[in-house]
Design an enzyme around this catalytic site. Structure first.
Site, PDB file in Angstrom:
ATOM      1  N   HIS A   1       0.851  -1.190   0.000  1.00 57.06           N
ATOM      2  CA  HIS A   1       0.000   0.000   0.000  1.00 57.06           C
ATOM      3  C   HIS A   1       0.883   1.235   0.000  1.00 57.06           C
ATOM      4  CE1 HIS A   1      -3.150   2.834   1.068  1.00 57.06           C
ATOM      5  NE2 HIS A   1      -3.988   1.907   0.633  1.00 57.06           N
TER       6      HIS A   1
ATOM      7  N   ASP B   1      -7.865  -5.508   0.202  1.00 62.87           N
ATOM      8  CA  ASP B   1      -8.376  -6.359  -0.876  1.00 62.87           C
ATOM      9  C   ASP B   1      -7.910  -7.803  -0.793  1.00 62.87           C
ATOM     10  OD1 ASP B   1      -9.952  -4.508  -2.143  1.00 62.87           O
ATOM     11  OD2 ASP B   1      -8.283  -3.660  -3.269  1.00 62.87           O
TER      12      ASP B   1
HETATM   13  N1  CMC Z   1       4.038  -7.527  -4.918  1.00 54.92           N
HETATM   14  C1  CMC Z   1       5.375  -7.511  -5.123  1.00 54.92           C
HETATM   15  N2  CMC Z   1       6.154  -6.433  -4.963  1.00 54.92           N
HETATM   16  C2  CMC Z   1       5.550  -5.312  -4.586  1.00 54.92           C
HETATM   17  C3  CMC Z   1       4.167  -5.231  -4.351  1.00 54.92           C
HETATM   18  C4  CMC Z   1       3.406  -6.403  -4.529  1.00 54.92           C
HETATM   19  N3  CMC Z   1       2.090  -6.398  -4.313  1.00 54.92           N
HETATM   20  N4  CMC Z   1       3.837  -3.975  -3.990  1.00 54.92           N
HETATM   21  C5  CMC Z   1       4.978  -3.274  -3.995  1.00 54.92           C
HETATM   22  N5  CMC Z   1       6.023  -4.085  -4.357  1.00 54.92           N
HETATM   23  C6  CMC Z   1       7.436  -3.712  -4.402  1.00 54.92           C
HETATM   24  C7  CMC Z   1       7.759  -2.942  -5.681  1.00 54.92           C
HETATM   25  O1  CMC Z   1       8.176  -3.820  -6.711  1.00 54.92           O
HETATM   26  C8  CMC Z   1       8.874  -2.050  -5.198  1.00 54.92           C
HETATM   27  O2  CMC Z   1      10.052  -2.821  -5.091  1.00 54.92           O
HETATM   28  P1  CMC Z   1      11.506  -2.166  -5.437  1.00 54.92           P
HETATM   29  O3  CMC Z   1      11.706  -1.101  -4.392  1.00 54.92           O
HETATM   30  O4  CMC Z   1      12.467  -3.285  -5.349  1.00 54.92           O
HETATM   31  O5  CMC Z   1      11.372  -1.588  -6.823  1.00 54.92           O
HETATM   32  C9  CMC Z   1       8.473  -1.695  -3.762  1.00 54.92           C
HETATM   33  O6  CMC Z   1       7.683  -2.815  -3.325  1.00 54.92           O
HETATM   34  C10 CMC Z   1       7.650  -0.414  -3.657  1.00 54.92           C
HETATM   35  O7  CMC Z   1       6.527  -0.553  -4.535  1.00 54.92           O
HETATM   36  P2  CMC Z   1       5.845   0.629  -5.328  1.00 54.92           P
HETATM   37  O8  CMC Z   1       5.147   0.075  -6.515  1.00 54.92           O
HETATM   38  O9  CMC Z   1       6.854   1.719  -5.550  1.00 54.92           O
HETATM   39  O10 CMC Z   1       4.809   1.139  -4.244  1.00 54.92           O
HETATM   40  P3  CMC Z   1       3.558   2.047  -4.504  1.00 54.92           P
HETATM   41  O11 CMC Z   1       3.288   2.773  -3.253  1.00 54.92           O
HETATM   42  O12 CMC Z   1       3.771   2.892  -5.728  1.00 54.92           O
HETATM   43  O13 CMC Z   1       2.391   1.019  -4.864  1.00 54.92           O
HETATM   44  C11 CMC Z   1       0.551  -0.446  -4.660  1.00 54.92           C
HETATM   45  C12 CMC Z   1       1.382   0.668  -3.991  1.00 54.92           C
HETATM   46  C13 CMC Z   1      -0.687  -0.720  -3.833  1.00 54.92           C
HETATM   47  C14 CMC Z   1       0.109   0.032  -6.065  1.00 54.92           C
HETATM   48  C15 CMC Z   1       1.439  -1.712  -4.785  1.00 54.92           C
HETATM   49  O14 CMC Z   1       1.820  -2.154  -3.507  1.00 54.92           O
HETATM   50  C16 CMC Z   1       0.717  -2.828  -5.553  1.00 54.92           C
HETATM   51  O15 CMC Z   1       0.775  -2.852  -6.779  1.00 54.92           O
HETATM   52  N6  CMC Z   1       0.061  -3.765  -4.838  1.00 54.92           N
HETATM   53  C17 CMC Z   1      -0.708  -4.810  -5.494  1.00 54.92           C
HETATM   54  C18 CMC Z   1      -2.045  -4.256  -5.943  1.00 54.92           C
HETATM   55  C19 CMC Z   1      -2.993  -4.071  -4.778  1.00 54.92           C
HETATM   56  O16 CMC Z   1      -3.158  -4.934  -3.930  1.00 54.92           O
HETATM   57  N7  CMC Z   1      -3.662  -2.915  -4.788  1.00 54.92           N
HETATM   58  C20 CMC Z   1      -4.700  -2.593  -3.779  1.00 54.92           C
HETATM   59  C21 CMC Z   1      -4.294  -1.466  -2.896  1.00 54.92           C
HETATM   60  S1  CMC Z   1      -5.330  -1.337  -1.437  1.00 54.92           S
HETATM   61  C22 CMC Z   1      -6.903  -0.969  -2.028  1.00 54.92           C
HETATM   62  C23 CMC Z   1      -6.992   0.365  -2.660  1.00 54.92           C
HETATM   63  O17 CMC Z   1      -6.604   1.365  -2.071  1.00 54.92           O
HETATM   64  O18 CMC Z   1      -7.520   0.423  -3.760  1.00 54.92           O
END
Ligand code: CMC
Length: 432
Positions: A308, A366
Site C-alpha cells: 500500500h 483487498d
Molecule cells: N508484490 C510484489 N512487490 C511489490 C508489491 C506487490 N504487491 N507492492 C509493492 N512491491 C514492491 C515494488 O516492486 C517495489 O520494489 P523495489 O523497491 O524493489 O522496486 C516496492 O515494493 C515499492 O513498490 P511501489 O510500486 O513503488 O509502491 P507504490 O506505493 O507505488 O504502490 C501499490 C502501492 C498498492 C500500487 C502496490 O503495492 C501494488 O501494486 N500492490 C498490489 C495491488 C494491490 O493490492 N492494490 C490494492 C491497494 S489497497 C486498495 C486500494 O486502495 O484500492
C-alpha cells in the site's frame, strides 16, 4: 504541534524564500510551495504524489506507519464494531454521527431514492451480456446527469444534498442491474422495507419464480465490508473525483470518473485480481514457486492484495476482514474454504519473506475481501463494483467538501517537459 520554518535557497543566486509549514490536526507538517514558481521560477516535481498534499480535508485521516484509519476522528475498528454503512455515510457527509431523528430522516431519504428512471434502466439492454460490470456502472452513473437535471446546479446546497442522497441510494440499484443483465435475469426492483445491504442482496439474488429471503448474516457481513471501504482520504479514485469535480462538471460525471479510476488492478480492481491469483496458484504447494516469480522483477508479477502506498505497517482494514473471514466462513459452513486456507498460508509465508519484510509489504483491504464476497455468492467480476458502491459515500463527501470550499480552484498540475525544444515545421517532401 507548532509550525516550523524552512528556507529554500537558490545556491547560485543566493535568493532565498522562507516558508512556514501548515499544521493539521494530525499528521506531518505540510510545506505550502505554491509561491515557488512566482518567487523562483521553479516547479516542484513529485510523480505519484509521494510527498504532496493536493488539498485540505477534514474527512479521513490515515497514519500509515501506525496502521491507523479514522473517519471524522472515529477509529475504523470502533465503527466496524458498532456502526452501519448508512450511519458511516451520514458521518462522512456531515462530519458528525447522527442523532436518532437525523438518522431516521437520512435513511428515509436514501430509501425513497432507490428506484432508477426506467429509461436509465433500459440503458443496460444496450450492453453485451459479457460487458464488465464496472464498464456498465461507470457509463450509467455518468448518464445520470441526463435524467436528474434537478441536482446538477453545483452552487445550490439543496441540489448538492439531493445529488448526494440520490447517488448513494441508487448505486446499489445500478450495481444490481449490471449483475442481472450479465446473468440474463429480470431486474428486481428495490424494496423500501429492507435495509441498505439487505435490499442490495435482494435485488441481486431474488428471482420472480421463487421466494428469496435475505440471510441477515450475509447482510451484516456486506455492511461491514462497506464500512471498511467507505473512504480512504486522497486515494487515486477520490483524487480523480476531486480533479474532475474541480472543473465544475456535473457531480455524476465526477463520480463516474472515480468509478473508472477505481477499476484498475493497482486500486479497487485488486480484489478481483486476488481471487484470480489464488485460483492460478491453486494449491499451497505452489506458493514458493509463485513467490519466486513475484520477486523476479522481469516476470512482472505482483502479489495482489499486498502493499500500500500509505500503510507501511499493516492495513487495519485487512486485520478486521481477516477476522471476519474466519467468522463468516465459519457461520456459513465454509471455514475449510480452500481459497481462504490458501490466502492464509500465502500471507504467512510472505510475511516471513525478506523481500516483503524489507519493503514493508503487508496484506491490504483487498487481500481477503473477495473471499467474503465469494462466500456471499457475489461473482468475481462484481467485486470492484462492490468497492465502488461502498466508496460512493466517500467520493460524494470529498466532492461536497471541495465544492463548498470558497478557496476551490481547478486542479491543474504542472510538468517537467522533456520533449523536443522549439523547431520549425518541415514540408513532407523534404522529410527524410
Ligand atoms: N508484490 C510484489 N512487490 C511489490 C508489491 C506487490 N504487491 N507492492 C509493492 N512491491 C514492491 C515494488 O516492486 C517495489 O520494489 P523495489 O523497491 O524493489 O522496486 C516496492 O515494493 C515499492 O513498490 P511501489 O510500486 O513503488 O509502491 P507504490 O506505493 O507505488 O504502490 C501499490 C502501492 C498498492 C500500487 C502496490 O503495492 C501494488 O501494486 N500492490 C498490489 C495491488 C494491490 O493490492 N492494490 C490494492 C491497494 S489497497 C486498495 C486500494 O486502495 O484500492
Amino acid at each position: 504541534m507548532s509550525s516550523s520554518r524552512y528556507q529554500i535557497t537558490n545556491l547560485g543566486t543566493g535568493k532565498a524564500t522562507e516558508i512556514e509549514t501548515l499544521v493539521g490536526s494530525e499528521g506531518p507538517e505540510v510545506l505550502p510551495l505554491g509561491s515557488l514558481y512566482r518567487d523562483h521560477g521553479v516547479f516542484t516535481f513529485d510523480p505519484g504524489f509521494m510527498a504532496t498534499a493536493a488539498c485540505e480535508s477534514a474527512i479521513t485521516y490515515i497514519d500509515g506507519d501506525a496502521g491507523v484509519l479514522l473517519y471524522r476522528g472515529y477509529p475504523i475498528d470502533q465503527l466496524a464494531q458498532h456502526s452501519s454503512h448508512l450511519e458511516v455515510a451520514y458521518l462522512l457527509l456531515n462530519g458528525q454521527l447522527p442523532t436518532a431523528d437525523q438518522f431516521k430522516a437520512f435513511t428515509g431519504s436514501i430509501t425513497r431514492h432507490t428506484m432508477l428512471n426506467e429509461s436509465l434502466l433500459r440503458m443496460f439492454g444496450g450492453f453485451h451480456h459479457d460487458a464488465h460490470p464496472m464498464a456498465m456502472v461507470s457509463a450509467v452513473v455518468a448518464s445520470m446527469a441526463a435524467f436528474y437535471h434537478d441536482t446538477t446546479d453545483i452552487y445550490d446546497p439543496r441540489h448538492r444534498e439531493i445529488f448526494a442522497h440520490r447517488i448513494i441510494a441508487k448505486i446499489p440499484t445500478i450495481a444490481a442491474a449490471a449483475y442481472k443483465h450479465a446473468q440474463g435475469q429480470p431486474f428486481v426492483y428495490p424494496r423500501n422495507d429492507l435495509d441498505y445491504t439487505s435490499n442490495m442482496l435482494n435485488m441481486f439474488f431474488a428471482v420472480p419464480c421463487e421466494d428469496y429471503k435475505v440471510d441477515p448474516l450475509h447482510a451484516k457481513a456486506l455492511d461491514l465490508l462497506f464500512i471498511l471501504h467507505a473512504d480512504h482520504e486522497q486515494n487515486a479514485s477520490t483524487s480523480t473525483v476531486r480533479l474532475a469535480g474541480s472543473t465544475g462538471c456535473n457531480p455524476y460525471a465526477a463520480i463516474s470518473a472515480g468509478v473508472s479510476a477505481l477499476w484498475g488492478p493497482a486500486h479497487g480492481g485488486a480484489n478481483e485480481a486476488v481471487l484470480e491469483m489464488l485460483a492460478d496458484i491453486g494449491d499451497v504447494r505452489n506458493v514458493p514457486t509463485f513467490l519466486k516469480r513475484v520477486k523476479d522483477k522481469d516476470a512482472g508479477v505482483r502479489l495482489m492484495g499486498f502493499g500500500h502506498r500509505v500503510y507501511k505497517n499493516f492495513d487495519p482494514r485487512a486485520t478486521i476482514i481477516r477476522e471476519m473471514c474466519h467468522k463468516v466462513l465459519g457461520q456459513l459452513g465454509g471455514s475449510d474454504d480452500p481459497m481462504f486456507e490458501l490466502a492464509l498460508r500465502l500471507e504467512e509465508i510472505a510475511l516471513q519473506d525478506e523481500y516483503f519484510v524489507s519493503r514493508k509489504l503487508y496484506p491490504n483491504v483487498d487481500f481477503y475481501s473477495g473471499i467474503i464476497y465469494s462466500a456471499l455468492g457475489i461473482p468475481r467480476s462484481m467485486f470492484t463494483v462492490m468497492f465502488a458502491l461502498a466508496r460512493t459515500a466517500g467520493w460524494v463527501s470529498h466532492w461536497l467538501e471541495m465544492i463548498a470550499d470558497p478557496a476551490m480552484k481547478i486542479g491543474r498540475p504542472r510538468q517537467l517537459y522533456r520533449g523536443p525544444a522549439r523547431r520549425d515545421y518541415v514540408q513532407m517532401v523534404k522529410r527524410k
